[in-house]
Design a protein around this motif. Structure first.
Motif, PDB file in Angstrom:
ATOM      1  N   THR A  29       0.851  -1.198   0.000  1.00 11.69           N
ATOM      2  CA  THR A  29       0.000   0.000   0.000  1.00 11.69           C
ATOM      3  C   THR A  29       0.880   1.240   0.000  1.00 11.69           C
ATOM      4  OG1 THR A  29      -1.705  -1.176   1.251  1.00 11.69           O
ATOM      5  CG2 THR A  29      -1.859   1.220   1.185  1.00 11.69           C
ATOM      6  N   SER A  30       0.718   2.060  -1.001  1.00 10.16           N
ATOM      7  CA  SER A  30       1.533   3.277  -1.100  1.00 10.16           C
ATOM      8  C   SER A  30       0.786   4.509  -0.602  1.00 10.16           C
ATOM      9  CB  SER A  30       1.980   3.489  -2.555  1.00 10.16           C
ATOM     10  OG  SER A  30       0.850   3.569  -3.407  1.00 10.16           O
ATOM     11  N   SER A  31      -0.534   4.454  -0.577  1.00  7.60           N
ATOM     12  CA  SER A  31      -1.310   5.590  -0.073  1.00  7.60           C
ATOM     13  C   SER A  31      -2.655   5.085   0.433  1.00  7.60           C
ATOM     14  CB  SER A  31      -1.533   6.629  -1.177  1.00  7.60           C
ATOM     15  OG  SER A  31      -2.299   6.074  -2.240  1.00  7.60           O
ATOM     16  N   GLY A  32      -3.229   5.866   1.365  1.00 10.75           N
ATOM     17  CA  GLY A  32      -4.531   5.472   1.892  1.00 10.75           C
ATOM     18  C   GLY A  32      -4.425   4.993   3.324  1.00 10.75           C
ATOM     19  N   GLU A  33      -5.100   3.863   3.625  1.00  9.28           N
ATOM     20  CA  GLU A  33      -5.140   3.412   5.007  1.00  9.28           C
ATOM     21  C   GLU A  33      -5.075   1.890   5.120  1.00  9.28           C
ATOM     22  OE1 GLU A  33      -8.896   4.950   6.363  1.00  9.28           O
ATOM     23  OE2 GLU A  33      -9.911   3.023   5.981  1.00  9.28           O
ATOM     24  N   ILE A  34      -4.743   1.473   6.335  1.00 11.94           N
ATOM     25  CA  ILE A  34      -4.735   0.059   6.704  1.00 11.94           C
ATOM     26  C   ILE A  34      -5.745  -0.118   7.828  1.00 11.94           C
ATOM     27  CG2 ILE A  34      -3.354  -1.890   7.520  1.00 11.94           C
ATOM     28  CD1 ILE A  34      -2.362  -0.785   4.883  1.00 11.94           C
ATOM     29  N   LEU A  35      -6.674  -1.055   7.648  1.00  9.14           N
ATOM     30  CA  LEU A  35      -7.667  -1.335   8.681  1.00  9.14           C
ATOM     31  C   LEU A  35      -7.329  -2.651   9.364  1.00  9.14           C
ATOM     32  CD1 LEU A  35     -10.390  -0.967  10.172  1.00  9.14           C
ATOM     33  CD2 LEU A  35     -11.482  -2.149   8.243  1.00  9.14           C
ATOM     34  N   PHE A  36      -7.281  -2.613  10.696  1.00 10.06           N
ATOM     35  CA  PHE A  36      -7.033  -3.830  11.483  1.00 10.06           C
ATOM     36  C   PHE A  36      -8.172  -3.995  12.473  1.00 10.06           C
ATOM     37  CE2 PHE A  36      -4.799  -5.675  15.325  1.00 10.06           C
ATOM     38  CZ  PHE A  36      -4.930  -6.996  14.896  1.00 10.06           C
ATOM     39  N   SER A  37      -8.817  -5.169  12.447  1.00  8.81           N
ATOM     40  CA  SER A  37      -9.998  -5.382  13.289  1.00  8.81           C
ATOM     41  C   SER A  37      -9.958  -6.754  13.949  1.00  8.81           C
ATOM     42  CB  SER A  37     -11.270  -5.262  12.440  1.00  8.81           C
ATOM     43  OG  SER A  37     -12.405  -5.688  13.164  1.00  8.81           O
ATOM     44  N   ILE A  38     -10.365  -6.788  15.214  1.00  9.15           N
ATOM     45  CA  ILE A  38     -10.585  -8.036  15.945  1.00  9.15           C
ATOM     46  C   ILE A  38     -12.007  -7.985  16.478  1.00  9.15           C
ATOM     47  CG2 ILE A  38      -9.978  -9.407  17.971  1.00  9.15           C
ATOM     48  CD1 ILE A  38      -7.102  -8.593  17.632  1.00  9.15           C
ATOM     49  N   ALA A  39     -12.819  -9.012  16.132  1.00 10.67           N
ATOM     50  CA  ALA A  39     -14.230  -8.960  16.509  1.00 10.67           C
ATOM     51  C   ALA A  39     -14.785 -10.354  16.744  1.00 10.67           C
ATOM     52  CB  ALA A  39     -15.044  -8.255  15.414  1.00 10.67           C
ATOM     53  N   ALA A  40     -15.929 -10.408  17.434  1.00 12.07           N
ATOM     54  CA  ALA A  40     -16.638 -11.677  17.638  1.00 12.07           C
ATOM     55  C   ALA A  40     -17.260 -12.112  16.318  1.00 12.07           C
ATOM     56  CB  ALA A  40     -17.708 -11.511  18.708  1.00 12.07           C
ATOM     57  N   ALA A  41     -17.466 -13.425  16.184  1.00 11.29           N
ATOM     58  CA  ALA A  41     -18.085 -13.987  14.980  1.00 11.29           C
ATOM     59  C   ALA A  41     -19.131 -15.012  15.399  1.00 11.29           C
ATOM     60  CB  ALA A  41     -17.027 -14.623  14.086  1.00 11.29           C
ATOM     61  N   PRO A  42     -20.112 -15.284  14.534  1.00  8.71           N
ATOM     62  CA  PRO A  42     -21.168 -16.251  14.886  1.00  8.71           C
ATOM     63  C   PRO A  42     -20.596 -17.648  15.108  1.00  8.71           C
ATOM     64  CG  PRO A  42     -21.790 -14.932  12.969  1.00  8.71           C
ATOM     65  CD  PRO A  42     -20.349 -14.654  13.225  1.00  8.71           C
ATOM     66  N   GLY A  43     -21.333 -18.437  15.893  1.00 13.79           N
ATOM     67  CA  GLY A  43     -20.964 -19.842  16.069  1.00 13.79           C
ATOM     68  C   GLY A  43     -19.763 -20.066  16.950  1.00 13.79           C
ATOM     69  N   GLU A  44     -19.670 -19.356  18.069  1.00 14.17           N
ATOM     70  CA  GLU A  44     -18.573 -19.547  19.015  1.00 14.17           C
ATOM     71  C   GLU A  44     -17.211 -19.365  18.344  1.00 14.17           C
ATOM     72  OE1 GLU A  44     -19.002 -20.123  22.359  1.00 14.17           O
ATOM     73  OE2 GLU A  44     -21.101 -19.737  21.886  1.00 14.17           O
ATOM     74  N   ARG A  45     -17.107 -18.281  17.559  1.00  5.97           N
ATOM     75  CA  ARG A  45     -15.863 -18.014  16.867  1.00  5.97           C
ATOM     76  C   ARG A  45     -15.524 -16.525  16.973  1.00  5.97           C
ATOM     77  NH1 ARG A  45     -14.574 -22.414  13.904  1.00  5.97           N
ATOM     78  NH2 ARG A  45     -13.177 -21.353  12.459  1.00  5.97           N
ATOM     79  N   TRP A  46     -14.306 -16.172  16.580  1.00  6.83           N
ATOM     80  CA  TRP A  46     -13.900 -14.773  16.528  1.00  6.83           C
ATOM     81  C   TRP A  46     -13.032 -14.594  15.282  1.00  6.83           C
ATOM     82  CZ3 TRP A  46      -8.692 -12.993  17.318  1.00  6.83           C
ATOM     83  CH2 TRP A  46      -7.776 -14.000  17.621  1.00  6.83           C
ATOM     84  N   LYS A  47     -12.914 -13.340  14.833  1.00 13.64           N
ATOM     85  CA  LYS A  47     -12.222 -13.131  13.566  1.00 13.64           C
ATOM     86  C   LYS A  47     -11.204 -11.989  13.668  1.00 13.64           C
ATOM     87  CE  LYS A  47     -15.938 -10.192  11.722  1.00 13.64           C
ATOM     88  NZ  LYS A  47     -16.940 -10.036  10.645  1.00 13.64           N
ATOM     89  N   LEU A  48     -10.215 -12.141  12.809  1.00 12.06           N
ATOM     90  CA  LEU A  48      -9.149 -11.155  12.682  1.00 12.06           C
ATOM     91  C   LEU A  48      -9.174 -10.671  11.238  1.00 12.06           C
ATOM     92  CD1 LEU A  48      -5.549 -11.715  14.031  1.00 12.06           C
ATOM     93  CD2 LEU A  48      -5.908 -10.851  11.733  1.00 12.06           C
ATOM     94  N   LEU A  49      -9.243  -9.354  11.026  1.00 11.74           N
ATOM     95  CA  LEU A  49      -9.399  -8.810   9.680  1.00 11.74           C
ATOM     96  C   LEU A  49      -8.353  -7.731   9.427  1.00 11.74           C
ATOM     97  CD1 LEU A  49     -12.623  -7.896   7.800  1.00 11.74           C
ATOM     98  CD2 LEU A  49     -10.893  -6.113   8.121  1.00 11.74           C
ATOM     99  N   VAL A  50      -7.762  -7.767   8.224  1.00 14.60           N
ATOM    100  CA  VAL A  50      -6.826  -6.738   7.773  1.00 14.60           C
ATOM    101  C   VAL A  50      -7.250  -6.319   6.367  1.00 14.60           C
ATOM    102  CG1 VAL A  50      -4.449  -6.175   7.170  1.00 14.60           C
ATOM    103  CG2 VAL A  50      -4.913  -7.587   9.175  1.00 14.60           C
ATOM    104  N   ALA A  51      -7.477  -5.031   6.162  1.00 18.98           N
ATOM    105  CA  ALA A  51      -7.856  -4.510   4.847  1.00 18.98           C
ATOM    106  C   ALA A  51      -6.950  -3.339   4.496  1.00 18.98           C
ATOM    107  CB  ALA A  51      -9.321  -4.075   4.852  1.00 18.98           C
ATOM    108  N   ASP A  52      -6.725  -3.155   3.190  1.00 16.27           N
ATOM    109  CA  ASP A  52      -5.851  -2.059   2.769  1.00 16.27           C
ATOM    110  C   ASP A  52      -6.401  -1.409   1.501  1.00 16.27           C
ATOM    111  OD1 ASP A  52      -4.664  -3.298   0.286  1.00 16.27           O
ATOM    112  OD2 ASP A  52      -3.927  -4.767   1.726  1.00 16.27           O
ATOM    113  N   THR A  53      -5.781  -0.314   1.125  1.00 16.10           N
ATOM    114  CA  THR A  53      -6.140   0.396  -0.122  1.00 16.10           C
ATOM    115  C   THR A  53      -4.975   0.338  -1.100  1.00 16.10           C
ATOM    116  OG1 THR A  53      -5.375   2.483   0.860  1.00 16.10           O
ATOM    117  CG2 THR A  53      -7.716   1.965   1.063  1.00 16.10           C
ATOM    118  N   GLY A  54      -4.292  -0.825  -1.087  1.00 16.56           N
ATOM    119  CA  GLY A  54      -3.069  -0.972  -1.877  1.00 16.56           C
ATOM    120  C   GLY A  54      -3.300  -1.392  -3.309  1.00 16.56           C
TER     121      GLY A  54
END
Length: 411
Positions: A312-337
């Motif tokens: 990614t050369s410009s923009g933003e990086i999103l980092f998220s940790i959240a609950a998920a359905p079915g006794e699970r949790w998730k880790l998410l990374v998104a970019d504008t690269g």
């Protein structure tokens, strides 16, 4: 054969029962002396006689009742058991047929002897007794053969299944060896290529420094960047080798995602700010403690974050940790690269595969590491990406990861 006052079939049956032991011994002597029944030499008298008394008794019952159909069930059970035993004792089908034919001969001879010694036993009675005896022995022979053939076929199916499994495992091993060889060649080609580039650039920097002392700082900067790129390459290869070579039992522990989230945000803030990127974090307040391997989860997140920052050369990086359905949790990374084109999305998780241009440093191992660690942690990995618009990677983990046992590790 002793005389008896009982006439007709009843007299014959009584005589046969009285002489059962003698008739059995006569039959066994014939079998042991018959060259066509080779495997009989390997049996004891008891093993040879096994189901003969039961079959003999069924024949006597048929001769008394003049009805084969009523005894078919019992005759078939004894015959099948006889055929099964003979197959397990190593008999061939022809040997099984031969010994039962000898049994038929002994019985028919006994009937003839009885008829000769008892004038009141008519020719019709003798013929009927012979036919019924012949019918029962034929039925016994057929049922015994079917059972022996069935045992043979089951054993063939078993061996065939074993061979198919062995062939399948061999094919997998051959593929594994081929894949390992190809990976080894890729490593060799990749390292040779990067070393050549490193030497070329380093040589250029030295020549620049020697020819123009005023450009020495530029030359040193060029050399330092190349050293940093090589260090990145080596670090990725070392990390991937550790991931693949880790055969220890997976240990798990409860940990608070808040601490992990803060640690990762702090670790990536410097590199994002250095590139002028915005780091956006989101932590789901409803998510409580999770049970997993904290170090490996951290490795997954760091590789995804490093990958996003790198491309990614410009923009933003999103980092998220959240609950998920079915006794699970998730880790998410998104970019504008730079994103990943459709043609490259099938291969980005393979070793040494890169969807970006070669001027971005790295060995193409970051996503391969994520894939392997996600598998180890029972995580479900998915991603979405559009060329030129960025990428989103998400890994969903169980809230409580069951640790492996020693038995699981050996499978």
């Amino acid at each position: 054969m002793s005389d008896t006052s009982v006439g007709g079939s009843d007299g014959l049956v009584a005589a046969l029962r009285e002489q059962q032991q003698a008739l059995t011994e006569r039959w066994m002597k014939l079998v042991f002396g018959d060259q066509e029944v080779e495997h009989s030499d390997q049996l004891t008298y008891r093993q040879l006689a096994d189901h003969l008394p039961a079959i003999f008794d069924e024949i006597c019952i048929v001769l008394e009742s003049h009805n084969v159909r009523n005894q078919e069930g019992a005759i078939e059970r004894n015959a099948r058991q006889h055929g099964q035993w003979r197959w397990k004792q190593g008999y061939r089908i022809d040997e099984l047929v031969r010994e039962l034919d000898l049994f038929r001969q002994v019985l028919l001879l006994a009937i003839g002897e009885y008829a000769g010694a008892h004038p009141g036993f008519s020719r019709a009675d003798e013929e009927r007794a012979r036919l019924m005896t012949d019918e029962v022995v034929s039925f016994v022979t057929l049922a015994s053969i079917r059972e022996a053939v069935g045992e043979r076929d089951r054993k063939i199916d078993e061996y065939t299944g074993m061979l198919e499994r062995a062939n399948y495992e061999l094919t997998l091993r051959q593929k594994l060896i081929s894949d390992l060889y190809e990976t080894r060649m890729q490593i060799t080609r990749r390292v040779a290529h990067d070393l050549r580039n490193f030497l070329n650039v380093f040589s250029t920097a030295l020549q620049l420094a020697s020819r123009s002392p005023t450009k020495r700082d530029t030359a040193l900067g060029l050399a330092n960047r190349q050293v940093a790129d090589m260090a990145t390459l080596v670090d990725e290869m070392v990390e991937y080798s550790k991931v693949l070579g880790d055969d220890s039992l997976l240990t798990v522990e409860p940990f608070d995602p808040v601490g992990l989230f803060d640690e990762l945000m702090q670790a990536c803030r410097v590199s994002t700010e250095a590139k002028g990127l915005k780091l956006v974090g989101h932590l789901d307040p409803s998510l409580g403690p999770v049970t997993s391997n904290r170090l490996k989860v951290k490795q997954v997140a760091l590789n995804l974050l490093s990958n996003a920052i790198k491309y990614t050369s410009s923009g933003e990086i999103l980092f998220s940790i959240a609950a998920a359905p079915g006794e699970r949790w998730k880790l998410l990374v998104a970019d504008t690269g730079v994103g990943i084109g459709t043609a490259d999305q099938e291969r980005v998780f393979e070793e040494f595969e890169r969807a970006a241009s070669a001027d971005i440093p790295g060995a193409g191992l970051g996503l391969a590491i994520v894939k392997e660690l996600s598998r180890t942690l029972k995580g479900e990995l998915r991603f979405e990406s559009t060329k030129g618009r960025g990428s989103m990677f998400e890994v969903t983990f169980p809230l409580v990861l069951e640790p492996k046992t020693a038995g699981d590790a050996t499978e």
